[in-house]
Design a protein around this motif. Structure first.
Motif, PDB file in Angstrom:
ATOM      1  N   LEU A 180       0.855  -1.285  -0.124  1.00 23.66           N
ATOM      2  CA  LEU A 180      -0.205  -0.108  -0.035  1.00 23.66           C
ATOM      3  C   LEU A 180       0.917   1.221   0.050  1.00 23.66           C
ATOM      4  CD1 LEU A 180      -2.903  -0.928   2.606  1.00 23.66           C
ATOM      5  CD2 LEU A 180      -2.954  -0.222   0.162  1.00 23.66           C
ATOM      6  N   THR A 183       1.995   2.231  -3.443  1.00 19.57           N
ATOM      7  CA  THR A 183       1.165   2.990  -4.345  1.00 19.57           C
ATOM      8  C   THR A 183       0.916   4.265  -3.967  1.00 19.57           C
ATOM      9  OG1 THR A 183      -0.782   2.631  -2.900  1.00 19.57           O
ATOM     10  CG2 THR A 183      -0.330   0.814  -4.277  1.00 19.57           C
ATOM     11  N   ASP A 187       0.418   7.508 -10.273  1.00 13.21           N
ATOM     12  CA  ASP A 187      -0.065   6.289 -10.838  1.00 13.21           C
ATOM     13  C   ASP A 187       1.072   5.873 -11.925  1.00 13.21           C
ATOM     14  OD1 ASP A 187      -1.512   4.026 -11.648  1.00 13.21           O
ATOM     15  OD2 ASP A 187      -2.399   5.428 -13.088  1.00 13.21           O
ATOM     16  N   SER A 190      -1.389   6.299 -15.600  1.00 12.30           N
ATOM     17  CA  SER A 190      -2.156   7.504 -15.866  1.00 12.30           C
ATOM     18  C   SER A 190      -1.580   8.790 -15.320  1.00 12.30           C
ATOM     19  CB  SER A 190      -3.543   7.390 -15.350  1.00 12.30           C
ATOM     20  OG  SER A 190      -3.654   7.440 -13.875  1.00 12.30           O
ATOM     21  N   PHE A 192      -1.974   9.758 -12.475  1.00 12.22           N
ATOM     22  CA  PHE A 192      -2.753  10.362 -11.051  1.00 12.22           C
ATOM     23  C   PHE A 192      -2.242   9.898  -9.896  1.00 12.22           C
ATOM     24  CE2 PHE A 192      -6.396  10.066  -8.226  1.00 12.22           C
ATOM     25  CZ  PHE A 192      -7.186  10.845  -8.716  1.00 12.22           C
ATOM     26  N   ARG A 194      -1.902   9.453  -6.037  1.00 13.91           N
ATOM     27  CA  ARG A 194      -2.416   8.789  -5.467  1.00 13.91           C
ATOM     28  C   ARG A 194      -2.049   9.043  -3.718  1.00 13.91           C
ATOM     29  NH1 ARG A 194      -2.295   2.985  -8.212  1.00 13.91           N
ATOM     30  NH2 ARG A 194      -0.286   3.533  -7.825  1.00 13.91           N
ATOM     31  N   PHE A 195      -2.937   9.369  -2.725  1.00 13.94           N
ATOM     32  CA  PHE A 195      -2.705   9.409  -1.399  1.00 13.94           C
ATOM     33  C   PHE A 195      -1.483  10.539  -1.055  1.00 13.94           C
ATOM     34  CE2 PHE A 195      -3.598   4.903  -2.392  1.00 13.94           C
ATOM     35  CZ  PHE A 195      -4.969   4.883  -1.847  1.00 13.94           C
ATOM     36  N   TYR A 197      -1.999  14.121  -0.607  1.00 10.91           N
ATOM     37  CA  TYR A 197      -2.602  15.048   0.086  1.00 10.91           C
ATOM     38  C   TYR A 197      -2.129  16.469  -0.333  1.00 10.91           C
ATOM     39  CZ  TYR A 197      -4.096  10.775   2.285  1.00 10.91           C
ATOM     40  OH  TYR A 197      -4.549   9.597   2.627  1.00 10.91           O
ATOM     41  N   TYR A 416      11.596  13.842   8.602  1.00 10.10           N
ATOM     42  CA  TYR A 416      10.230  13.580   9.200  1.00 10.10           C
ATOM     43  C   TYR A 416       9.727  12.403   8.680  1.00 10.10           C
ATOM     44  CZ  TYR A 416       9.619  18.445  10.715  1.00 10.10           C
ATOM     45  OH  TYR A 416       9.829  19.651  11.264  1.00 10.10           O
TER      46      TYR A 416
ATOM     47  N   GLU B  22     -10.900   6.204  -0.359  1.00 12.42           N
ATOM     48  CA  GLU B  22      -9.994   7.038  -1.207  1.00 12.42           C
ATOM     49  C   GLU B  22     -10.037   6.484  -2.606  1.00 12.42           C
ATOM     50  OE1 GLU B  22      -8.018   9.993  -0.810  1.00 12.42           O
ATOM     51  OE2 GLU B  22      -9.199  10.469   0.965  1.00 12.42           O
ATOM     52  N   MET B  26     -11.055   7.890  -7.042  1.00 11.40           N
ATOM     53  CA  MET B  26     -10.032   8.162  -8.273  1.00 11.40           C
ATOM     54  C   MET B  26     -10.853   7.792  -9.592  1.00 11.40           C
ATOM     55  SD  MET B  26      -6.793   6.099  -6.421  1.00 11.40           S
ATOM     56  CE  MET B  26      -6.112   6.521  -4.766  1.00 11.40           C
ATOM     57  N   PRO B  36      -6.305   3.473 -11.707  1.00 13.08           N
ATOM     58  CA  PRO B  36      -5.221   3.890 -10.660  1.00 13.08           C
ATOM     59  C   PRO B  36      -5.683   3.343  -9.161  1.00 13.08           C
ATOM     60  CG  PRO B  36      -6.148   5.695 -11.516  1.00 13.08           C
ATOM     61  CD  PRO B  36      -6.967   4.649 -12.226  1.00 13.08           C
ATOM     62  N   PHE B  39      -5.252  -1.356  -7.928  1.00 13.63           N
ATOM     63  CA  PHE B  39      -4.132  -2.117  -6.990  1.00 13.63           C
ATOM     64  C   PHE B  39      -4.469  -1.859  -5.487  1.00 13.63           C
ATOM     65  CE2 PHE B  39       0.491  -3.299  -6.419  1.00 13.63           C
ATOM     66  CZ  PHE B  39       0.311  -4.492  -7.115  1.00 13.63           C
ATOM     67  N   PRO B  40      -4.661  -0.432  -5.198  1.00 17.12           N
ATOM     68  CA  PRO B  40      -4.562  -0.046  -3.761  1.00 17.12           C
ATOM     69  C   PRO B  40      -5.946  -0.694  -3.176  1.00 17.12           C
ATOM     70  CG  PRO B  40      -4.172   1.811  -4.965  1.00 17.12           C
ATOM     71  CD  PRO B  40      -4.338   0.801  -6.067  1.00 17.12           C
ATOM     72  N   LEU B  43      -5.168  -4.681  -2.676  1.00 17.00           N
ATOM     73  CA  LEU B  43      -4.492  -4.601  -1.387  1.00 17.00           C
ATOM     74  C   LEU B  43      -5.326  -4.241   0.066  1.00 17.00           C
ATOM     75  CD1 LEU B  43      -1.233  -2.538  -2.924  1.00 17.00           C
ATOM     76  CD2 LEU B  43      -1.509  -5.136  -2.375  1.00 17.00           C
ATOM     77  N   ALA B  91      14.509  18.159  13.653  1.00 16.35           N
ATOM     78  CA  ALA B  91      14.053  18.168  12.398  1.00 16.35           C
ATOM     79  C   ALA B  91      13.524  19.577  12.194  1.00 16.35           C
ATOM     80  CB  ALA B  91      12.860  17.111  12.062  1.00 16.35           C
TER      81      ALA B  91
END
Lengths: 510, 154
Positions: A180, A183, A187, A190, A192, A194-195, A197, A416, B22, B26, B36, B39-40, B43, B91
């Protein structure tokens, strides 16, 4: 693919006639032995920690140094195993059985000398087998298309079961978590996002080196801080640097046999130096004329375990170089180091960067010679390092970890990221979730996804394409067989451990 | 271990469900059938499945291994948390205060945290580490380290 002796000869020149490369190999070997000798610091951590020191250096220098750490780390584990009964690395666990009793008898120097000689011989045999075998494996893999690469990634991921530790479920969960994580970012088809933010630093996914350092170095540091113990003082006197001729003669059959066992075990994904060492130890005991003396401090036992775990590193490099599939956590880190250098291990590496591949062969062989020299000259120093105070060592490693994460992209975000993965790794380790599957998944996840998606593009979304190529089908079947075998093997080990615990408790009751 | 497995399994289910949520936002790919989110999503379903198995095992009393519970009264845990706060502050201040000052403070601080009390030894180790790491990265590898408020002096 034919073996090119001319190129190998030329590569030896590249490595041995360039003092920068030789210096990096010697630094790597020294760092590797030091880290390997320190209990609690593994070879994986050593390679992860020192990868940032290779930024900006030419590939032959960087890879030479990392291979030096790998070879040195494997041998280094035996020093603390012999002197303080604490294996510096898991691969040296079997060395404790014979090495420590020898040390107790006042023969620590003899045991250390044999450990060094056996490590050198095993490492050389493993490196030579890797040199001559991997081009042929890569030759077969050169015919691969997207479908085979997807199947290869699946086969690589099947290793997760065998590196799951005590719980397969937790190992698989760790692997899925790593997949995960892989990912996150753009992508592969495409584009795109993902995750992420809105965080542009995550566009290419979590940076590999900070993730690696967080999981394997910072997590370990938190654990060390929590369980601070007293550092043991070394009492043994070391007056021997190389084994006597009589010891070499007695141990040579075991060294040769164990080196072959070690290389074979190393080439099997998921089986590491610890398994190789125990299998070789068992074989040495089985074939001995005096098996009853094993466990009392036999030099042949040290020779068997140390030659096997060092030969294992050559074996583990075969699937890494020829297929791009890491066999264990150290080779997974090495794979990351290759990628940092802009090189993707696998069959295409043989096609596009043949010179680099042969430089790796030469560097691995030279690293083993460097290990023999550094090990013999510095054995007293390394024995003293074991006694280094953790109050000094831990802050130094913290700085190396945090600055190493920062250095690649010169971005505080990566610090971080390292801290975050350090916390995740610490919590996971504490509750027996293995960390190696995450690493393997982070590397093989993008390979699996991108090649699956490309296969779909080629076939127009027809899933049958995945079963249309015999090699791909073969790899998938092999992956499933490997998983089933690993599950059974896991159950067998659990049963034996339960029996051992039972007999142990009975013994205590009596 | 039983409670830890409940928490671990629960976290896995929450994470998997969130990924599915989420993923639902997509774009879909109608030509290749897998977009896209494919796969996520796959999983996440796997993670939810294995998390559920972990919880069921824990419920049936088949949780494996033993682990100590985390107690904030434990000195070791306290040390770990303080060191985490220290590296987080490191940091945070890395760019503004600069590498040399933050590094000297972190090394010295962690040495004190781990029980070192000799100021001379702390100073030597902190300075040597700061200079050594700087020399490797900035001089040998030619990578720049932020000097912060010392910019211009070094």
């Amino acid at each position: 693919m034919d073996f090119d002796f001319g190129l190998l000869y030329h590569s030896f020149g590249n490595v041995m006639l360039d003092w920068h490369v030789m210096l990096m190999i010697f630094i790597g070997v020294t760092g590797g032995i030091t880290i390997g000798a320190l209990p609690g610091l593994t070879a994986t951590m050593g390679v992860a920690l020192l990868v940032p020191f290779t930024f900006g250096r030419p590939p032959v220098e960087s890879l030479g140094m990392l291979l030096g750490i790998y070879c040195g780390g494997m041998y280094g584990g035996s020093i603390s195993a012999i002197l303080i009964r604490t294996p510096g690395t898991p691969a040296a666990a079997a060395t404790v059985l014979e090495g420590y009793p020898m040390g107790q008898r006042g023969e620590a120097g003899r045991a250390l000398a044999m450990a060094l000689f056996a490590s050198f011989t095993g490492g050389m045999i493993g490196a030579l087998i890797m040199t001559f075998l991997s081009p042929y494996v890569a030759g077969v893999a050169l015919e691969f298309s997207y479908v085979e690469y997807f199947a290869l990634a699946l086969f690589g991921l099947s290793v997760i079961i065998s590196i799951s530790g005590t719980s397969i479920i937790k190992g698989v969960m760790a692997g899925l978590f790593g997949l995960l994580l892989s990912t996150i970012g753009m992508d592969p088809i495409s584009g795109f996002p993902r995750f992420i933010y809105g965080q542009m630093d995550l566009m290419e996914g979590p940076a590999f080196i900070p993730t690696l350092i967080g999981l394997f170095a910072v997590a370990e540091l938190f654990s060390n801080i929590e369980k601070m113990g007293v550092t043991e003082k070394i009492q043994a006197k070391i007056g021997q640097y190389l084994p006597s001729w009589a010891d070499i003669k007695t141990s040579m059959p075991n060294i040769l046999k164990s080196s072959l066992i070690g290389t074979t075990v190393g080439a099997i994904p998921g089986a590491g130096g610890d398994i190789a060492a125990f299998v070789s130890y068992a074989e040495a005991k089985r074939s001995s004329n005096h098996p009853e003396k094993f466990g009392t401090g036999l030099v042949e036992g040290v020779a068997a375990t140390e030659s096997a775990n060092n030969a294992c590193s050559g074996g583990a490099m075969i699937p890494l170089l020829s297929l791009g599939v890491p066999g264990d956590s150290v080779t997974a880190v090495l794979l990351g180091a290759f990628i940092v250098q802009g090189l993707q291990p696998g069959p295409l590496l043989y096609k596009e960067h043949m010179d680099v591949v042969y430089n790796v062969f030469a560097a691995m062989i030279v690293a083993n010679v460097a290990m023999l020299i550094v090990g013999a000259v510095g054995v007293r120093f390394f024995a003293r390092v074991i006694g280094m105070q953790k109050e000094i060592l831990i802050p130094v490693i913290f700085i190396l970890s945090l600055c190493g994460s920062y250095a690649m992209r010169q971005n505080v975000f990566d610090i971080y990221l390292t801290i975050g993965f350090g916390v995740v790794g610490y919590i996971m380790q504490r509750y027996h979730y293995p960390l190696s599957p995450i690493l393997l998944a982070l590397i093989l996840g993008p390979m699996a996804e991108a090649n699956l998606r490309r296969s779909m593009v080629v076939s127009g979304g027809d899933w049958h394409i995945l079963f249309s190529r015999p090699i791909a089908v073969g790899l998938m079947i092999l992956g499933v067989a490997f998983m089933v075998a690993s599950v059974f093997n896991h159950k067998r080990i659990e049963k034996r451990l339960a029996e051992a615990r039972l007999s142990g408790s009975e013994g205590t009751t009596e | 271990m039983k409670i830890a497995d409940f928490i671990g399994g629960g976290s896995g289910i929450v994470l998997g469900t969130y990924v599915l949520y989420e993923g639902s936002k997509m774009p879909a790919d109608h030509i290749m059938k897998i977009g896209p989110s494919y796969f996520p999503d796959a999983l996440a379903i796997g993670l939810i499945f294995f998390s559920a198995i972990l919880i069921i095992y824990a419920f049936l009393g088949r949780a494996k291994g033993e682990s100590e519970s985390i107690s904030f009264k434990d000195k070791g845990i306290q040390r770990s948390l303080i060191s985490l706060a220290a590296i987080f502050a490191y940091a945070l201040l890395f760019n503004s205060l600069g590498y040399p000052l933050t590094t000297i403070m972190l090394v010295g601080g962690i040495m004190v945290l781990l029980g070192k009390r000799d100021p001379k030894q702390i100073a030597i180790v902190a300075l040597a580490t700061t200079f050594g790491v700087w020399a490797i990265f900035a001089k040998l590898l030619m990578l720049s380290m932020p000097m912060g408020i010392l910019d211009g002096l070094m």
